[in-house]
Design a protein around this motif. Structure first.
Motif, PDB file in Angstrom:
ATOM      1  N   UNK A 184       6.947   9.721  -9.035  1.00  0.00           N
ATOM      2  CA  UNK A 184       5.610   9.257  -9.363  1.00  0.00           C
ATOM      3  C   UNK A 184       4.991   8.542  -8.164  1.00  0.00           C
ATOM      4  N   UNK A 185       3.769   8.923  -7.790  1.00  0.00           N
ATOM      5  CA  UNK A 185       3.131   8.339  -6.609  1.00  0.00           C
ATOM      6  C   UNK A 185       2.896   6.847  -6.795  1.00  0.00           C
ATOM      7  N   UNK A 186       2.596   6.424  -7.988  1.00  0.00           N
ATOM      8  CA  UNK A 186       2.376   5.004  -8.245  1.00  0.00           C
ATOM      9  C   UNK A 186       3.634   4.190  -8.023  1.00  0.00           C
ATOM     10  N   UNK A 187       4.787   4.688  -8.526  1.00  0.00           N
ATOM     11  CA  UNK A 187       6.044   3.981  -8.337  1.00  0.00           C
ATOM     12  C   UNK A 187       6.433   3.940  -6.864  1.00  0.00           C
ATOM     13  N   UNK A 188       6.172   5.031  -6.128  1.00  0.00           N
ATOM     14  CA  UNK A 188       6.471   5.059  -4.692  1.00  0.00           C
ATOM     15  C   UNK A 188       5.650   4.011  -3.956  1.00  0.00           C
ATOM     16  N   UNK A 189       4.355   3.893  -4.308  1.00  0.00           N
ATOM     17  CA  UNK A 189       3.476   2.900  -3.662  1.00  0.00           C
ATOM     18  C   UNK A 189       3.987   1.486  -3.944  1.00  0.00           C
ATOM     19  N   UNK A 190       4.447   1.236  -5.163  1.00  0.00           N
ATOM     20  CA  UNK A 190       4.988  -0.090  -5.509  1.00  0.00           C
ATOM     21  C   UNK A 190       6.268  -0.354  -4.715  1.00  0.00           C
ATOM     22  N   UNK A 191       7.176   0.646  -4.663  1.00  0.00           N
ATOM     23  CA  UNK A 191       8.451   0.474  -3.969  1.00  0.00           C
ATOM     24  C   UNK A 191       8.266   0.268  -2.471  1.00  0.00           C
ATOM     25  N   UNK A 192       7.216   0.868  -1.907  1.00  0.00           N
ATOM     26  CA  UNK A 192       6.950   0.683  -0.479  1.00  0.00           C
ATOM     27  C   UNK A 192       6.306  -0.672  -0.184  1.00  0.00           C
ATOM     28  N   UNK A 193       5.927  -1.391  -1.239  1.00  0.00           N
ATOM     29  CA  UNK A 193       5.331  -2.704  -1.062  1.00  0.00           C
ATOM     30  C   UNK A 193       3.854  -2.684  -0.722  1.00  0.00           C
ATOM     31  N   UNK A 194       3.197  -1.537  -0.933  1.00  0.00           N
ATOM     32  CA  UNK A 194       1.771  -1.433  -0.603  1.00  0.00           C
ATOM     33  C   UNK A 194       0.897  -2.105  -1.667  1.00  0.00           C
ATOM     34  N   UNK A 195       1.394  -2.203  -2.905  1.00  0.00           N
ATOM     35  CA  UNK A 195       0.635  -2.829  -3.989  1.00  0.00           C
ATOM     36  C   UNK A 195       1.606  -3.307  -5.053  1.00  0.00           C
ATOM     37  N   UNK A 196       1.180  -4.294  -5.860  1.00  0.00           N
ATOM     38  CA  UNK A 196       2.072  -4.760  -6.925  1.00  0.00           C
ATOM     39  C   UNK A 196       1.889  -3.899  -8.179  1.00  0.00           C
ATOM     40  N   UNK A 197       2.831  -4.046  -9.107  1.00  0.00           N
ATOM     41  CA  UNK A 197       2.850  -3.189 -10.297  1.00  0.00           C
ATOM     42  C   UNK A 197       1.609  -3.375 -11.156  1.00  0.00           C
ATOM     43  N   UNK A 198       1.135  -4.612 -11.268  1.00  0.00           N
ATOM     44  CA  UNK A 198      -0.033  -4.863 -12.107  1.00  0.00           C
ATOM     45  C   UNK A 198      -1.263  -4.140 -11.574  1.00  0.00           C
ATOM     46  N   UNK A 199      -1.491  -4.192 -10.273  1.00  0.00           N
ATOM     47  CA  UNK A 199      -2.666  -3.542  -9.681  1.00  0.00           C
ATOM     48  C   UNK A 199      -2.608  -2.030  -9.875  1.00  0.00           C
ATOM     49  N   UNK A 200      -1.433  -1.451  -9.653  1.00  0.00           N
ATOM     50  CA  UNK A 200      -1.284   0.002  -9.817  1.00  0.00           C
ATOM     51  C   UNK A 200      -1.480   0.398 -11.280  1.00  0.00           C
ATOM     52  N   UNK A 201      -0.913  -0.389 -12.216  1.00  0.00           N
ATOM     53  CA  UNK A 201      -1.021  -0.064 -13.641  1.00  0.00           C
ATOM     54  C   UNK A 201      -2.460  -0.165 -14.120  1.00  0.00           C
ATOM     55  N   UNK A 202      -3.204  -1.145 -13.637  1.00  0.00           N
ATOM     56  CA  UNK A 202      -4.617  -1.274 -14.011  1.00  0.00           C
ATOM     57  C   UNK A 202      -5.405  -0.037 -13.609  1.00  0.00           C
ATOM     58  N   UNK A 203      -5.190   0.428 -12.379  1.00  0.00           N
ATOM     59  CA  UNK A 203      -5.911   1.614 -11.906  1.00  0.00           C
ATOM     60  C   UNK A 203      -5.430   2.859 -12.645  1.00  0.00           C
ATOM     61  N   UNK A 204      -4.122   2.938 -12.926  1.00  0.00           N
ATOM     62  CA  UNK A 204      -3.600   4.087 -13.668  1.00  0.00           C
ATOM     63  C   UNK A 204      -4.253   4.163 -15.049  1.00  0.00           C
ATOM     64  N   UNK A 205      -4.383   3.023 -15.733  1.00  0.00           N
ATOM     65  CA  UNK A 205      -5.016   3.006 -17.051  1.00  0.00           C
ATOM     66  C   UNK A 205      -6.441   3.534 -16.979  1.00  0.00           C
ATOM     67  N   UNK A 206      -7.146   3.160 -15.946  1.00  0.00           N
ATOM     68  CA  UNK A 206      -8.529   3.611 -15.785  1.00  0.00           C
ATOM     69  C   UNK A 206      -8.589   5.113 -15.534  1.00  0.00           C
ATOM     70  N   UNK A 207      -7.646   5.641 -14.732  1.00  0.00           N
ATOM     71  CA  UNK A 207      -7.686   7.075 -14.419  1.00  0.00           C
ATOM     72  C   UNK A 207      -7.366   7.943 -15.628  1.00  0.00           C
TER      73      UNK A 207
END
Length: 593
Positions: free
Chosen positions: A34-57
């Motif tokens: 999952x691209x979102x999990x990869x971005x979190x694991x790389x430290x580019x964004x925190x889980x909350x920020x990614x989840x908020x945008x995922x919900x919107x998409x």
């Protein structure tokens, strides 16, 4: 406007940069995920920020469980093991709506299990981070919830209904089954070799309650068959009602082996054997009536499938006058079946009511002066005063061997469950020639085809002409529900295929249909009626038999002798408002007709 892919949406929102997205995609190509999990694991964004945008998409709300007030009564509607297993948490409810915080909104099994456990008629989802959700599950179930928690209205998260979320009411899940499933709970997978553990689990009260509820509800719904079908994700329960299968309830996957084992135990099957088909029976007494369930177990790739045929012992004495014969056809049939000798054949596909017709004939003929013997596979109903024999192939008891013995039992009337081979047909012919009345069934599309079928089996045409006195083809059509029956008009030309003739093709004809109601479970049909084609054998037809005339010539001679074809009898019942044109088309018309 089309929704953006998650990575692009994160860039557009300024959560990550385009360079970071490209780097994450490079990682994704070498290690798919999952691209979102990869971005979190790389430290580019925190889980909350990614989840908020995922919900919107994906078009559902985001809920922050670290600050959101949670309704304890909603939490109590779902067992803790179900919430943990699927990583979901009920956080609010409003009437029949249950609001669910989820990590994966595309998990139908999770949603199904929540519906089963809670009985909610509508489930709506909100997206949460996994860490917050698991913390909230621990907090709410271990502490029983904070005293300050309040009921959260549906509008607090702007929750979006799940598509098709009609929920429990549409699935027909009773409170008993929901409670039993919740009481049983998800279990560790039991090995197929661990027969002792499987037997123990299948004896638990929740599994017994589910099994009996499935049977009792099928009887209450006038079902003829019950199908228990394990699938990759769950267990499907279907009832055949008025000849048509209806899905009545889905069950969670972890129920399948204990439930199948329960039915196998009830029907005296070997629960340790899962590689070969098995057969059994379950005697049931419900609502002061006796039922016999014929059970078949079949191994499939997803587990064993159970099918149960429900036999109502009181239905066998239905009587010829209640089967749907026209007065003329019934009078002809009653004249035929009182002949001292000869052969009477009923034809039609499986489930067309042939056995019921023959039993009704036997009931009419049964008297102290008559010695009646039957050979059946299996004996579906037990008739008082009639000697019934069941096929037992392993012991060498077949239709043919039984009939040879019958001839030494001084019979007046012999019923053979089915003419399956030349040997059985020859003995039936011999019995007819030696002063016995023989009834049997064949699988053919219409009445004239029965004669052709016997010839194809190898019976000499002159013997057929000397013994067969009549052939009856039949089907079962669903009747229009009397409660929601309504009339409508169509041009006469629409009934042309049934043989309807009108001087003006645009002449309006009044027909009837069912609108759908609670009585018929919104199908428009309730109960079934027979559609018949009775061919009496006269001298002209006998001559055609001996000459091995083609089927078309036999049919024309039968029609000239007064035979009404299936489609004509169906048309009569359509015009009488008993059934519909679509139903007659479904059961009567076959390819090429």
């Amino acid at each position: 406007m089309a929704r953006k892919e998650l990575g692009e949406a994160l860039v557009a929102k300024g959560v990550i940069t385009a360079e970071q997205l490209n780097e994450a995609r490079d990682v994704q190509r070498s290690a798919p995920g999952d691209i979102g999990r990869i971005i979190i694991d790389l430290g580019f964004a925190d889980e909350k920020a990614v989840t908020e945008v995922r919900a919107e998409t994906i078009g559902i709300p985001f809920v922050d469980l670290s600050t959101q007030r949670i309704d304890q009564s909603a939490v109590n509607a779902v067992p803790e093991h179900v919430s943990k297993r699927h990583k979901v948490l009920p956080i609010g409810k409003n009437g029949n709506k249950l609001i669910l915080a989820v990590v994966n909104p595309n998990d139908p099994v999770a949603i199904q299990d929540i519906r089963l456990a809670s009985g909610a008629q509508q489930i709506v989802m909100a997206l949460a981070t996994e860490d917050d959700l698991m913390d909230a599950i621990d907090r709410m179930y271990k502490s029983g919830g904070s005293a300050g928690n309040e009921v959260m209205p549906v509008t607090d998260v702007g929750a979006v209904p799940i598509p098709g979320g009609g929920g429990g009411a549409g699935l027909g899940l009773s409170a008993d089954i929901r409670q039993a499933i919740a009481g049983f709970g998800a279990r560790e997978e039991i090995s197929d070799e661990d027969t002792e553990s499987m037997a123990k689990v299948s004896e638990e009260a929740p599994i017994i309650r589910i099994a009996y509820t499935i049977i009792q509800r099928a009887i209450a719904d006038s079902a003829s068959d019950i199908h228990i079908e394990p699938d990759r994700r769950g267990v499907r329960v279907r009832y055949r009602i008025d000849g048509v299968l209806h899905e009545v309830m889905p069950l969670p996957k972890y129920i399948d082996k204990p439930l199948i084992s329960r039915f196998k135990i009830m029907s005296d099957m070997n629960i340790a054997e899962r590689r070969i088909p098995q057969d059994g029976r379950i005697p049931i007494r419900w609502d002061n009536k006796d039922y016999d369930l014929r059970v078949s177990c079949l191994p499939t790739v997803h587990g064993e499938k159970i099918v149960m045929r429900i036999l109502d012992k009181s239905n066998v004495l239905i009587g010829l006058n209640k089967l749907g014969f026209s007065p003329e056809a019934q009078a002809q049939l009653e004249d035929i079946v009182v002949q001292p000798n000869g052969m009477f054949l009923t034809t039609g596909p499986t489930g067309s009511g042939k056995t019921t017709t023959l039993y009704s004939v036997l009931h009419k003929l049964n008297s102290v002066e008559k010695n009646i013997i039957t050979i059946e596979d299996p004996v579906e109903y037990q008739l008082s005063g009639i000697s019934q024999v069941q096929v037992h192939k392993k012991a060498g008891l077949t239709f043919a061997s039984a009939m040879r013995s019958f001839l030494r039992q001084d019979p007046d009337i012999i019923m053979v469950g089915e003419m399956r081979d030349l040997e059985t047909a020859d003995i039936g012919v011999e019995a007819s020639l030696t002063g016995h009345f023989v009834l049997s069934t064949l699988h053919t599309n219409d009445a004239p085809s029965a004669v052709i079928r016997l010839v194809d089996m190898g019976v000499e045409p002159y013997l057929i002409s000397a013994t067969v006195i009549a052939c009856l083809a039949q089907r079962l059509a669903r009747k229009i529900c009397p409660k929601c029956k309504t009339s409508y008009q169509v041009p006469a030309s629409e009934l042309r295929r049934f043989g309807f003739k009108a001087s003006d093709p645009n002449q309006p004809v009044t027909l009837y249909k069912g609108e759908g109601c609670e009585l018929c479970k919104h199908t428009g049909y309730k109960g079934r009626i027979g559609i018949y084609e009775l061919m009496r054998i006269n001298d002209e037809i006998r001559e055609l038999m001996v000459r091995r005339s083609p089927l078309a010539d036999l049919r024309e001679a039968a029609k000239a002798n007064g035979m009404h074809e299936l489609k004509e009898d169906g048309l009569d019942k359509v015009l009488a408002g008993v059934t519909t044109p679509d139903e007659v088309m479904r059961v009567v018309f076959t390819a090429g007709q």
